[in-house]
Design a protein around this motif. Structure first.
Motif, PDB file in Angstrom:
ATOM      1  N   ARG A   9       0.828  -1.203   0.000  1.00  0.00           N
ATOM      2  CA  ARG A   9       0.000   0.000   0.000  1.00  0.00           C
ATOM      3  C   ARG A   9       0.866   1.260   0.000  1.00  0.00           C
ATOM      4  N   ALA A  10       2.007   1.186   0.679  1.00  0.00           N
ATOM      5  CA  ALA A  10       2.886   2.355   0.739  1.00  0.00           C
ATOM      6  C   ALA A  10       3.542   2.643  -0.608  1.00  0.00           C
ATOM      7  N   THR A  11       3.829   1.588  -1.369  1.00  0.00           N
ATOM      8  CA  THR A  11       4.511   1.780  -2.656  1.00  0.00           C
ATOM      9  C   THR A  11       3.543   2.017  -3.810  1.00  0.00           C
ATOM     10  N   HIS A  12       2.260   1.842  -3.581  1.00  0.00           N
ATOM     11  CA  HIS A  12       1.292   2.014  -4.674  1.00  0.00           C
ATOM     12  C   HIS A  12       1.343   3.433  -5.229  1.00  0.00           C
ATOM     13  N   GLU A  13       1.373   4.424  -4.356  1.00  0.00           N
ATOM     14  CA  GLU A  13       1.391   5.812  -4.816  1.00  0.00           C
ATOM     15  C   GLU A  13       2.698   6.145  -5.530  1.00  0.00           C
ATOM     16  N   ILE A  14       3.828   5.686  -4.989  1.00  0.00           N
ATOM     17  CA  ILE A  14       5.123   6.005  -5.589  1.00  0.00           C
ATOM     18  C   ILE A  14       5.249   5.364  -6.968  1.00  0.00           C
ATOM     19  N   VAL A  15       4.886   4.089  -7.058  1.00  0.00           N
ATOM     20  CA  VAL A  15       4.945   3.409  -8.352  1.00  0.00           C
ATOM     21  C   VAL A  15       3.939   4.029  -9.318  1.00  0.00           C
ATOM     22  N   GLY A  16       2.788   4.445  -8.788  1.00  0.00           N
ATOM     23  CA  GLY A  16       1.794   5.106  -9.632  1.00  0.00           C
ATOM     24  C   GLY A  16       2.317   6.396 -10.229  1.00  0.00           C
ATOM     25  N   LEU A  17       3.061   7.161  -9.444  1.00  0.00           N
ATOM     26  CA  LEU A  17       3.677   8.381  -9.978  1.00  0.00           C
ATOM     27  C   LEU A  17       4.670   8.040 -11.087  1.00  0.00           C
ATOM     28  N   GLY A  18       5.391   6.939 -10.919  1.00  0.00           N
ATOM     29  CA  GLY A  18       6.324   6.520 -11.956  1.00  0.00           C
ATOM     30  C   GLY A  18       5.631   6.037 -13.214  1.00  0.00           C
ATOM     31  N   TRP A  19       4.385   5.538 -13.061  1.00  0.00           N
ATOM     32  CA  TRP A  19       3.650   5.050 -14.233  1.00  0.00           C
ATOM     33  C   TRP A  19       3.118   6.190 -15.091  1.00  0.00           C
ATOM     34  N   SER A  58      -6.691  11.484 -11.245  1.00  0.00           N
ATOM     35  CA  SER A  58      -7.266  11.228  -9.923  1.00  0.00           C
ATOM     36  C   SER A  58      -6.195  10.764  -8.944  1.00  0.00           C
ATOM     37  N   GLY A  59      -5.282   9.907  -9.413  1.00  0.00           N
ATOM     38  CA  GLY A  59      -4.209   9.445  -8.538  1.00  0.00           C
ATOM     39  C   GLY A  59      -3.290  10.572  -8.114  1.00  0.00           C
ATOM     40  N   PHE A  60      -2.986  11.473  -9.049  1.00  0.00           N
ATOM     41  CA  PHE A  60      -2.117  12.599  -8.706  1.00  0.00           C
ATOM     42  C   PHE A  60      -2.791  13.513  -7.684  1.00  0.00           C
ATOM     43  N   ILE A  61      -4.087  13.765  -7.854  1.00  0.00           N
ATOM     44  CA  ILE A  61      -4.810  14.623  -6.905  1.00  0.00           C
ATOM     45  C   ILE A  61      -4.824  13.987  -5.518  1.00  0.00           C
ATOM     46  N   ILE A  62      -5.101  12.686  -5.466  1.00  0.00           N
ATOM     47  CA  ILE A  62      -5.139  11.993  -4.177  1.00  0.00           C
ATOM     48  C   ILE A  62      -3.779  12.054  -3.491  1.00  0.00           C
ATOM     49  N   TRP A  63      -2.712  11.913  -4.280  1.00  0.00           N
ATOM     50  CA  TRP A  63      -1.361  11.949  -3.703  1.00  0.00           C
ATOM     51  C   TRP A  63      -0.952  13.369  -3.309  1.00  0.00           C
ATOM     52  N   TYR A  64      -1.324  14.349  -4.116  1.00  0.00           N
ATOM     53  CA  TYR A  64      -0.817  15.712  -3.939  1.00  0.00           C
ATOM     54  C   TYR A  64      -1.506  16.449  -2.796  1.00  0.00           C
ATOM     55  N   ILE A  65      -2.818  16.275  -2.667  1.00  0.00           N
ATOM     56  CA  ILE A  65      -3.564  17.034  -1.659  1.00  0.00           C
ATOM     57  C   ILE A  65      -3.403  16.369  -0.300  1.00  0.00           C
ATOM     58  N   VAL A  66      -2.913  17.131   0.644  1.00  0.00           N
ATOM     59  CA  VAL A  66      -2.708  16.630   2.003  1.00  0.00           C
ATOM     60  C   VAL A  66      -3.499  17.516   2.966  1.00  0.00           C
ATOM     61  N   PRO A  67      -4.350  16.932   3.782  1.00  0.00           N
ATOM     62  CA  PRO A  67      -5.141  17.760   4.710  1.00  0.00           C
ATOM     63  C   PRO A  67      -4.288  18.316   5.837  1.00  0.00           C
ATOM     64  N   ASP A  68      -4.720  19.461   6.350  1.00  0.00           N
ATOM     65  CA  ASP A  68      -4.104  20.008   7.552  1.00  0.00           C
ATOM     66  C   ASP A  68      -5.177  20.128   8.630  1.00  0.00           C
ATOM     67  N   SER A  69      -4.823  20.716   9.736  1.00  0.00           N
ATOM     68  CA  SER A  69      -5.756  20.774  10.860  1.00  0.00           C
ATOM     69  C   SER A  69      -6.998  21.601  10.549  1.00  0.00           C
ATOM     70  N   ALA A  70      -6.870  22.544   9.606  1.00  0.00           N
ATOM     71  CA  ALA A  70      -8.001  23.419   9.291  1.00  0.00           C
ATOM     72  C   ALA A  70      -8.913  22.839   8.215  1.00  0.00           C
TER      73      ALA A  70
END
Length: 266
Positions: A116-126, A182-194
């Protein structure tokens, strides 16, 4: 509203349940979560149904090779690297993606964690692999002008599409783009406390598009891989070495021989 401005009771309520927010399509999310355990069965039935259809409808073709030493260069090194990388990476993404989707079935453990941890990284490479594959496979458009066949065929794939193959290509492009964005958006957007609640909801919403793209592209990719790699004996060694027997092309891929008079280049 700042947390410090809330009453003590409101602070306790927020601490327990989080802030109030409107969920995106809560009924869809609830229905998905309630029936998630059935998804592996759905995909299993779909897989064997399609496999049976392909075997019955297409069978397995094999060229009658009597002059195995007479081969021609069909794929350049660049094309072979892109094709094989695309297949290998997509297989890995499908496996790790299903591990994420069916996490309640596959459970935890170190292997599942790394998958699961490598799915996003490999996806970026794809992403660049998908883009390059999309470009080099756009090979037989009537508006293309080929200034140099030798240079052209080192980059773009040879041959012409049959109607079903062209549909598979369009599906690969369309739903591959859905997965990429969709994969890039999911990876790029990171929530913060607000923005935690809103971002999590938005990412969950985008995840449905990601899941849709993976489910549909898997069918067309499976059809393409089966038709070209599994249903035709001898194609895989050709992709690895870049060379195919002339008799193979004469019987199964005559459209490739039409380009550059490949039949004369032994």
């Amino acid at each position: 509203m700042p947390f410090d401005s809330l009453t003590h009771y409101q602070q306790m309520e927020v601490g327990l349940f989080g802030p109030n927010y409107d969920a995106i399509a809560p009924e869809v999310i609830r229905a998905f979560e309630e029936r998630q355990h059935l998804l592996p069965l759905v995909f299993l039935v779909e897989f064997f149904l399609f496999l049976t259809m392909f075997i019955v409808a297409k069978g397995r073709k094999q060229a009658n090779i009597t002059r195995g030493s007479e081969k021609v260069q069909v794929y350049s090194l660049f094309q072979r690297v892109v094709i094989l990388l695309n297949i290998i990476v997509m297989i890995y993404l499908f496996i790790t993606g299903f591990s994420i989707t069916f996490g309640n079935v596959t459970g935890g453990g170190l292997i599942a964690r790394y998958m699961r941890a490598t799915h996003e990284i490999v996806g970026l490479g794809w992403m660049p692999i998908w883009l390059i594959m999309t470009i080099i496979a756009f090979k037989d458009h009537k508006y293309f002008a080929r200034p140099s066949a030798k240079t052209w065929n080192n980059f773009f794939l040879r041959g012409k599409y049959k109607p079903m193959d062209r549909i598979n290509y369009y599906a690969y492009v369309a739903f591959g783009a859905t997965l990429v964005f969709s994969g890039f958006i999911i990876w790029y957007i990171v929530p913060d406390s607000a923005t935690h609640a809103e971002v999590i909801q938005f990412k969950r919403f985008i995840l449905f598009f990601h899941f849709l793209g993976s489910a549909i592209i898997s069918f067309f990719t499976f059809e393409t891989v089966y038709s070209m790699f599994a249903a035709v004996k001898g194609y895989i060694p050709g992709v690895v070495t870049g060379k195919l027997p002339i008799e193979y092309l004469e019987q199964l891929r005559p459209d490739v021989l039409e380009e550059e008079a490949l039949g004369t280049q032994v």
